[in-house]
Design a protein around this motif. Sequence first.
Motif, mmCIF file in Angstrom:
data_model
loop_
_atom_site.group_PDB
_atom_site.id
_atom_site.type_symbol
_atom_site.label_atom_id
_atom_site.label_comp_id
_atom_site.label_asym_id
_atom_site.label_seq_id
_atom_site.Cartn_x
_atom_site.Cartn_y
_atom_site.Cartn_z
ATOM 1 N N GLU A 113 -12.105 4.902 56.137
ATOM 2 C CA GLU A 113 -11.921 5.968 57.115
ATOM 3 C C GLU A 113 -10.459 6.438 57.066
ATOM 4 O O GLU A 113 -9.592 5.710 56.604
ATOM 5 N N ASP A 171 -4.844 19.719 62.623
ATOM 6 C CA ASP A 171 -6.038 18.929 62.293
ATOM 7 C C ASP A 171 -5.601 17.497 61.996
ATOM 8 O O ASP A 171 -4.866 17.243 61.042
ATOM 9 N N ARG A 174 -7.812 14.843 61.621
ATOM 10 C CA ARG A 174 -8.967 14.052 61.191
ATOM 11 C C ARG A 174 -8.789 13.422 59.812
ATOM 12 O O ARG A 174 -9.638 12.677 59.366
ATOM 13 N N THR A 175 -7.666 13.714 59.155
ATOM 14 C CA THR A 175 -7.355 13.096 57.869
ATOM 15 C C THR A 175 -6.364 11.956 58.099
ATOM 16 O O THR A 175 -5.914 11.731 59.222
ATOM 17 N N THR A 184 -4.795 12.317 68.396
ATOM 18 C CA THR A 184 -5.395 11.922 67.114
ATOM 19 C C THR A 184 -6.732 11.233 67.370
ATOM 20 O O THR A 184 -7.746 11.553 66.727
ATOM 21 N N GLN A 194 -9.429 13.824 68.523
ATOM 22 C CA GLN A 194 -9.990 14.637 67.443
ATOM 23 C C GLN A 194 -10.942 13.842 66.559
ATOM 24 O O GLN A 194 -11.939 14.363 66.079
ATOM 25 N N ARG A 195 -10.637 12.595 66.344
ATOM 26 C CA ARG A 195 -11.463 11.783 65.445
ATOM 27 C C ARG A 195 -12.745 11.285 66.112
ATOM 28 O O ARG A 195 -13.655 10.849 65.422
ATOM 29 N N HIS A 196 -12.798 11.332 67.424
ATOM 30 C CA HIS A 196 -13.960 10.779 68.126
ATOM 31 C C HIS A 196 -14.686 11.816 68.965
ATOM 32 O O HIS A 196 -15.441 11.471 69.873
ATOM 33 N N LYS A 197 -14.488 13.096 68.640
ATOM 34 C CA LYS A 197 -15.224 14.171 69.323
ATOM 35 C C LYS A 197 -16.692 14.023 68.992
ATOM 36 O O LYS A 197 -17.060 13.769 67.849
#
Length: 183
Positions: free
Chosen positions: A31, A124, A126-127, A176, A179-182
Amino acid sequence: MPHTGGVIALCSERTYQSVEEMLGWVESQREPVLLFVLAGFEDAYNMGYALRVAEAFGAGWVLCDRKEWLKDEPTVLRSSAGAFERLPITVPESLRPALQGLKARGVRLLAALEEGSVGLYDTDLRTSVAWMVGGEKRGLTQPLREMADAWVRIPTRPESPPLPASHAVAILAAETFRQRHKR
């Protein structure tokens, strides 16, 4: 002789992980990773608070330069609520090679700066990301700023004073995570 209840604690000095271990960890993750680069932190309480929130929001590693907080590890431990012992931390002689290694492995280096050209909520996350946060006295050095892939600002009122570094870490980590857990 008093009875101790059968409890013995074995303690040792805190060990820090090498740059190679950090880079190996990045490569092993499936991930996107979240790291924090805490540069110029001098106050042991702020360091502890920053570690505490970084861990709470899923940071997997912390990279630090050598500063005053190293002289007061017990305070860092207490203020971190134990995150200081649980999080892998790398404290290299120079941050530059470690940051170059992260970039080579696809980790974006984002500098949190008041004069950032892009807003936090427009970024963003998500990276794989390494947030670079500077201490309250001096902030991020120019060489670290130049290594960043982007300068990101946390939106606040124009007249407000700069945020404490540990609070900035909390906001960056929380966004962070969000955004990753929306869903």
